[in-house]
Design an enzyme around this catalytic site. Structure first.
Site, PDB file in Angstrom:
ATOM      1  N   LYS A  50      42.344  44.209  39.733  1.00  0.00           N
ATOM      2  CA  LYS A  50      43.447  45.167  39.794  1.00  0.00           C
ATOM      3  C   LYS A  50      43.222  46.316  38.818  1.00  0.00           C
ATOM      4  O   LYS A  50      43.428  47.473  39.153  1.00  0.00           O
ATOM      5  CB  LYS A  50      44.740  44.445  39.404  1.00  0.00           C
ATOM      6  CG  LYS A  50      45.690  44.277  40.558  1.00  0.00           C
ATOM      7  CD  LYS A  50      47.059  44.036  40.007  1.00  0.00           C
ATOM      8  CE  LYS A  50      47.679  42.817  40.684  1.00  0.00           C
ATOM      9  NZ  LYS A  50      48.829  42.296  39.985  1.00  0.00           N
TER      10      LYS A  50
ATOM     11  N   HIS B 201      40.809  36.100  49.395  1.00  0.00           N
ATOM     12  CA  HIS B 201      41.662  35.116  50.071  1.00  0.00           C
ATOM     13  C   HIS B 201      41.461  35.220  51.591  1.00  0.00           C
ATOM     14  O   HIS B 201      41.403  34.223  52.295  1.00  0.00           O
ATOM     15  CB  HIS B 201      43.146  35.364  49.788  1.00  0.00           C
ATOM     16  CG  HIS B 201      43.484  35.434  48.327  1.00  0.00           C
ATOM     17  ND1 HIS B 201      44.102  36.525  47.771  1.00  0.00           N
ATOM     18  CD2 HIS B 201      43.285  34.566  47.320  1.00  0.00           C
ATOM     19  CE1 HIS B 201      44.287  36.321  46.474  1.00  0.00           C
ATOM     20  NE2 HIS B 201      43.784  35.132  46.173  1.00  0.00           N
TER      21      HIS B 201
ATOM     22  N   HIS C  11      44.213  39.284  48.934  1.00  0.00           N
ATOM     23  CA  HIS C  11      43.177  40.307  48.934  1.00  0.00           C
ATOM     24  C   HIS C  11      41.986  39.830  49.768  1.00  0.00           C
ATOM     25  O   HIS C  11      42.020  38.750  50.366  1.00  0.00           O
ATOM     26  CB  HIS C  11      42.794  40.730  47.518  1.00  0.00           C
ATOM     27  CG  HIS C  11      42.249  39.616  46.653  1.00  0.00           C
ATOM     28  ND1 HIS C  11      41.163  38.865  47.012  1.00  0.00           N
ATOM     29  CD2 HIS C  11      42.659  39.133  45.452  1.00  0.00           C
ATOM     30  CE1 HIS C  11      40.907  37.977  46.068  1.00  0.00           C
ATOM     31  NE2 HIS C  11      41.814  38.105  45.112  1.00  0.00           N
TER      32      HIS C  11
ATOM     33  N   CYS D 298      43.143  30.389  32.723  1.00  0.00           N
ATOM     34  CA  CYS D 298      42.523  29.331  33.552  1.00  0.00           C
ATOM     35  C   CYS D 298      43.415  28.103  33.630  1.00  0.00           C
ATOM     36  O   CYS D 298      43.164  27.205  34.421  1.00  0.00           O
ATOM     37  CB  CYS D 298      41.189  28.880  32.969  1.00  0.00           C
ATOM     38  SG  CYS D 298      40.004  30.184  32.763  1.00  0.00           S
TER      39      CYS D 298
ATOM     40  N   CYS E 148      36.857  32.518  26.264  1.00  0.00           N
ATOM     41  CA  CYS E 148      36.859  31.901  27.597  1.00  0.00           C
ATOM     42  C   CYS E 148      35.833  32.646  28.454  1.00  0.00           C
ATOM     43  O   CYS E 148      35.875  33.879  28.536  1.00  0.00           O
ATOM     44  CB  CYS E 148      38.256  32.029  28.218  1.00  0.00           C
ATOM     45  SG  CYS E 148      38.217  31.925  30.009  1.00  0.00           S
TER      46      CYS E 148
ATOM     47  N   CYS F 181      42.919  28.013  27.537  1.00  0.00           N
ATOM     48  CA  CYS F 181      42.992  29.365  28.087  1.00  0.00           C
ATOM     49  C   CYS F 181      44.158  29.406  29.064  1.00  0.00           C
ATOM     50  O   CYS F 181      44.169  28.659  30.053  1.00  0.00           O
ATOM     51  CB  CYS F 181      41.691  29.749  28.793  1.00  0.00           C
ATOM     52  SG  CYS F 181      41.870  31.306  29.699  1.00  0.00           S
TER      53      CYS F 181
ATOM     54  N   HIS G 203      37.784  34.798  31.274  1.00  0.00           N
ATOM     55  CA  HIS G 203      38.707  35.874  30.907  1.00  0.00           C
ATOM     56  C   HIS G 203      38.247  36.679  29.689  1.00  0.00           C
ATOM     57  O   HIS G 203      38.877  37.687  29.352  1.00  0.00           O
ATOM     58  CB  HIS G 203      40.100  35.296  30.644  1.00  0.00           C
ATOM     59  CG  HIS G 203      40.735  34.751  31.890  1.00  0.00           C
ATOM     60  ND1 HIS G 203      40.558  33.452  32.327  1.00  0.00           N
ATOM     61  CD2 HIS G 203      41.505  35.349  32.823  1.00  0.00           C
ATOM     62  CE1 HIS G 203      41.204  33.279  33.453  1.00  0.00           C
ATOM     63  NE2 HIS G 203      41.779  34.412  33.789  1.00  0.00           N
TER      64      HIS G 203
ATOM     65  N   LYS H 212      33.022  43.121  40.102  1.00  0.00           N
ATOM     66  CA  LYS H 212      34.092  42.172  40.371  1.00  0.00           C
ATOM     67  C   LYS H 212      35.323  42.932  40.868  1.00  0.00           C
ATOM     68  O   LYS H 212      35.616  44.024  40.379  1.00  0.00           O
ATOM     69  CB  LYS H 212      34.419  41.429  39.068  1.00  0.00           C
ATOM     70  CG  LYS H 212      35.111  40.133  39.302  1.00  0.00           C
ATOM     71  CD  LYS H 212      35.259  39.323  38.036  1.00  0.00           C
ATOM     72  CE  LYS H 212      36.208  38.172  38.370  1.00  0.00           C
ATOM     73  NZ  LYS H 212      36.523  37.315  37.288  1.00  0.00           N
TER      74      LYS H 212
HETATM   75  N1  MSP Z   1      45.455  27.753  43.203  1.00  0.00           N
HETATM   76  C1  MSP Z   1      44.073  27.552  43.001  1.00  0.00           C
HETATM   77  C2  MSP Z   1      43.492  26.673  44.094  1.00  0.00           C
HETATM   78  C3  MSP Z   1      44.143  25.340  44.236  1.00  0.00           C
HETATM   79  S1  MSP Z   1      43.462  24.466  45.578  1.00  0.00           S
HETATM   80  C4  MSP Z   1      44.055  22.950  45.430  1.00  0.00           C
HETATM   81  C5  MSP Z   1      43.347  28.881  43.017  1.00  0.00           C
HETATM   82  N2  MSP Z   1      43.972  29.904  43.603  1.00  0.00           N
HETATM   83  S2  MSP Z   1      43.387  31.401  43.753  1.00  0.00           S
HETATM   84  O1  MSP Z   1      44.461  32.193  44.280  1.00  0.00           O
HETATM   85  O2  MSP Z   1      42.798  31.820  42.540  1.00  0.00           O
HETATM   86  O3  MSP Z   1      42.324  31.302  44.884  1.00  0.00           O
HETATM   87  C6  MSP Z   1      40.967  31.091  44.621  1.00  0.00           C
HETATM   88  C7  MSP Z   1      40.246  31.192  45.934  1.00  0.00           C
HETATM   89  O4  MSP Z   1      40.488  32.469  46.548  1.00  0.00           O
HETATM   90  C8  MSP Z   1      38.753  31.096  45.869  1.00  0.00           C
HETATM   91  O5  MSP Z   1      38.280  29.782  45.754  1.00  0.00           O
HETATM   92  C9  MSP Z   1      38.390  31.736  47.192  1.00  0.00           C
HETATM   93  O6  MSP Z   1      38.711  30.887  48.230  1.00  0.00           O
HETATM   94  C10 MSP Z   1      39.334  32.913  47.223  1.00  0.00           C
HETATM   95  N3  MSP Z   1      38.773  34.062  46.495  1.00  0.00           N
HETATM   96  C11 MSP Z   1      39.391  34.745  45.499  1.00  0.00           C
HETATM   97  N4  MSP Z   1      38.592  35.791  45.127  1.00  0.00           N
HETATM   98  C12 MSP Z   1      37.466  35.791  45.856  1.00  0.00           C
HETATM   99  C13 MSP Z   1      36.369  36.666  45.969  1.00  0.00           C
HETATM  100  N5  MSP Z   1      36.219  37.740  45.230  1.00  0.00           N
HETATM  101  N6  MSP Z   1      35.442  36.368  46.912  1.00  0.00           N
HETATM  102  C14 MSP Z   1      35.558  35.295  47.746  1.00  0.00           C
HETATM  103  N7  MSP Z   1      36.595  34.471  47.666  1.00  0.00           N
HETATM  104  C15 MSP Z   1      37.509  34.616  46.665  1.00  0.00           C
HETATM  105  O7  MSP Z   1      42.248  28.931  42.533  1.00  0.00           O
END
Ligand code: MSP
Length: 657
Positions: free
Chosen positions: A318, A41, A38, A149, A163, A146, A166, A315
């Site tokens: 989904k 990412h 999304h 998390c 948590c 949790c 969540h 936020k």
């Molecule tokens: N798998 C772990 C990370 C392990 S790294 C060794 C994880 N994954 S995640 O899919 O939840 O990705 C989190 C990351 O996605 C955030 O740190 C950021 O880079 C990105 N983002 C997810 N949602 C976001 C927003 N709403 N805004 C900006 N970035 C965000 O955590």
């Protein structure tokens, strides 16, 4: 801009003397495969790609790493929601991530998966090393866990017993587990952070981490009994347990470089920068460096932390149905423009609110009005006064010289700010120069110079403008790779990132070769209209050469995975007369579940055993509450429906090309 200038100049000297060959390594988090890519990412990955390209133009050896995090409870749950075995499920979603990035002009050097066998080996080697040093011990722990998390919470961390992330009551779990003696390394870590102000940036996050270290932190529980979770990496010293996801995931940053002996590790680790959002600050700023210390591996150079994208201050989630899909933005506005907006809009480190209105506003103001108009005007004048040929530059008059000086200052500041991850300010600084060039057109009035026959002066004005545009395009390449290249092409330049050099760009105003032909006009940044209903704005061709006929490139077609399949069964979807839920064998371990509108045309018995053709990499979609993982291809003619198929008897899973 005074202080910026001196900083930029200091930087400029540094580039030439010491920095230019320093290796630069940038990583994104590896993303959980429990959701599709999304906006969040996409932002992190686009920033990583941009800063990586920026360092390429600074002539540093670069390495850009991204990938997927595929173990743990969350993934098992997501797989079971999708009725898939975790292995099949992670393959599918990981592919989705990998295939998204090229569409956004993102070019990582390595895409790592935590299920890669080399990664698994590397995690076990690190665990064994830390265990042998006596920093992993067996103990009993009871705590509030949790599942969302995948971590234990202390009483203090819970908010009214829930948590904080969540807002759910965690489970109380008491079990024997292995622990990493993290507390032993907290003081050395605190000292490292104090001694190295650039280790964690922006400053607010550095302070946050120092605050965490001031709190009571415990040793880290790093295992899960296999009786509770088997989808993970076995502890090498006790196969009754698997590794806690974070201990597994963080190690991707070195396993991808083939630690300990790989040449990439030796070259790039010293320039390692991790890019994350604020949600995963603690694992990166506390767990990871202490793990590195315990394993006797040098610490990374820098952690860069950005804020969160919200959707109109809410936020993204989904359940609220407000998740922004990056590929749909790219389809509407083009990848380059979308990237520009993300970097320009978010102040790195702070949260930003995303809206398509803001995006359209920015594209029209910055790209269409300012840069697009300027490019068009300058190209038109070059054509009108010099038949499209870049003129020689004469001796610059004071106003020309002022533009040149302002440009060199702007590019210096830009490089300094961009290198510091201050993308919004860097771009805004560049646009001050775009406005300066626009003013120069008005003030130098080339049409008057032409009318009055001041040819030499006219040549200089036009050359100064063209060269200014060329430099702007080069500096924009990290942000908008394809549009920058197209703009350079219009200026008669064939751009090669291998030879382009941002340091050289600050040393002269003579990059453009006199005698080169430029394009007649530029249609690169047309105005766009906000149309939330339609999937594409009317007046902008989609990226690629769509021009209303929806042509797709060969590479686009190659992305489709169309395969042969055989229907195993067809069951009517509840409350949907026209829909069947098909189970289709496409040569994978488990059959695919596909919802298809075939019930009007065939009985379930007629479909059973039918050979079909399936689009297998279509993003899964919920139809009337049922997940559909692909599409059966069919042709409707009159009142009849025929199912496409290959030669009779084709084995399921054969790719159709
Ligand atoms: N798998 C772990 C990370 C392990 S790294 C060794 C994880 N994954 S995640 O899919 O939840 O990705 C989190 C990351 O996605 C955030 O740190 C950021 O880079 C990105 N983002 C997810 N949602 C976001 C927003 N709403 N805004 C900006 N970035 C965000 O955590």
């Amino acid at each position: 801009m005074k202080c910026l200038k001196s900083k930029a100049e200091a930087n400029h000297d540094n580039h030439q003397e010491t920095h230019s060959l320093n290796p630069f390594f940038i990583s994104t988090p590896i993303y959980y495969v429990n959701a599709k890519p999304h906006l969040g990412h996409a932002y992190t990955t686009i920033v990583a790609d941009s800063i990586n390209r920026f360092h390429k133009l600074r002539k540093c050896p670069t390495f850009f790493l991204t990938g997927t995090d595929e173990h743990g409870d969350k993934i098992v749950e997501a797989a079971s929601r999708n009725n898939q075995h975790p292995a099949d499920y992670v393959n599918r979603i990981s592919t989705l991530f990998r295939e998204t990035w090229p569409w956004l002009e993102v070019e990582p050097d390595r895409f790592i998966r935590t299920t890669d066998p080399e990664h698994v080996r590397c995690v076990q080697t690190v665990l064994q090393k830390v265990y042998d040093r006596g920093d992993i011990y067996f103990g009993e722990y009871g705590g509030h866990y949790c599942y969302g998390c995948e971590r234990f919470y202390t009483e203090k961390e819970l908010q009214e017993g829930l948590c904080p992330d969540h807002l759910e009551k965690p489970a109380f779990i008491q079990e024997k587990n292995y622990f990493f003696r993290m507390t032993k390394y907290l003081e050395p870590l605190r000292k490292h952070i104090m001694d190295n102000p650039d280790f964690i940036k922006p400053e607010r996050y550095r302070n946050e981490v120092l605050g965490m270290l001031g709190d009571e932190l415990n040793d880290l529980c790093i295992s899960r009994p296999k009786s509770r979770l088997s989808w993970g990496i076995d502890l090498p010293f006790d196969p009754g347990f698997v590794t806690y996801v974070w201990f597994d995931a963080l190690i991707n940053y070195i396993s991808a470089l083939d630690w300990p002996e790989g040449p990439d590790f030796r070259t790039y680790w010293k320039g390692a920068h991790h890019l994350v959002a604020k949600d995963i600050l603690k694992p990166h700023a506390v767990f990871w460096p202490t793990m590195l210390m315990a394993a006797g591996i040098p610490l990374y150079s820098g952690l860069r932390v950005h804020g969160y994208w919200t959707i109109k201050e809410t936020k993204m989630s989904k359940s609220l149905g407000n998740v922004v899909e990056p590929l749909s933005m790219k389809d509407k506005y083009g990848a380059s423009a979308f990237r520009y907006f993300l970097l320009r809009e978010m102040q790195f480190g702070l949260d930003a609110s995303f809206s398509e209105e803001a995006l359209v506003g920015r594209l029209n103001a910055d790209l269409a009005n300012d840069l697009g108009n300027l490019t068009n005007r300058v190209l038109a004048m070059t054509n009108k006064y010099f038949n499209g040929v870049v003129p020689e530059m004469g001796t610059p008059g004071p106003p020309d010289q002022e533009v040149i000086n302002a440009g060199l200052d702007a590019f210096g500041d830009y490089v300094c700010l961009f290198g510091d991850f201050d993308f919004a300010k860097a771009l805004s600084r560049l646009w001050i120069f775009v406005s300066h060039l626009n003013r120069h057109v008005d003030q130098s009035a080339p049409w008057v110079l032409f009318k009055e026959g001041h040819t030499r002066q006219l040549q200089t004005v036009i050359y100064v403008l063209l060269e200014g545009l060329r430099k702007i395009a080069v500096h924009l390449w990290p942000v908008m790779p394809s549009d920058s290249q197209k703009m350079l092409k219009q200026l008669g330049v064939i751009f090669d990132p291998k030879t382009a050099d941002l340091v050289q760009e600050r040393c002269s105003w003579s990059g453009l070769e006199p005698g080169t032909m430029v394009a007649e006009k530029s249609n690169l940044f047309p105005r766009v209209e906000l149309n939330l209903e339609e999937s594409e704005p009317k007046d902008k061709p989609r990226s690629g050469d769509d021009h209303g006929q929806k042509e797709i490139g060969f590479e686009d077609f190659q992305k489709l995975r169309i395969v042969t399949g055989r229907i195993i069964s067809a069951v009517q979807v509840d409350n949907a007369d026209k829909l069947y839920c098909l189970s289709v064998d496409i040569g994978e371990n488990n059959p695919r579940q596909i919802v298809a509108g075939l019930a009007q045309y065939f009985s379930p018995q007629e479909l059973q055993g039918r050979e079909v053709v399936v689009l297998a990499n279509l993003a899964p979609k919920k139809i009337r509450g049922v997940i559909s993982q692909g599409m059966v291809l069919a042709v409707r003619q009159g009142g009849k429906m025929s199912l496409l198929r290959a030669e009779p008897g084709a084995e399921p899973g054969k790719r159709i090309s």
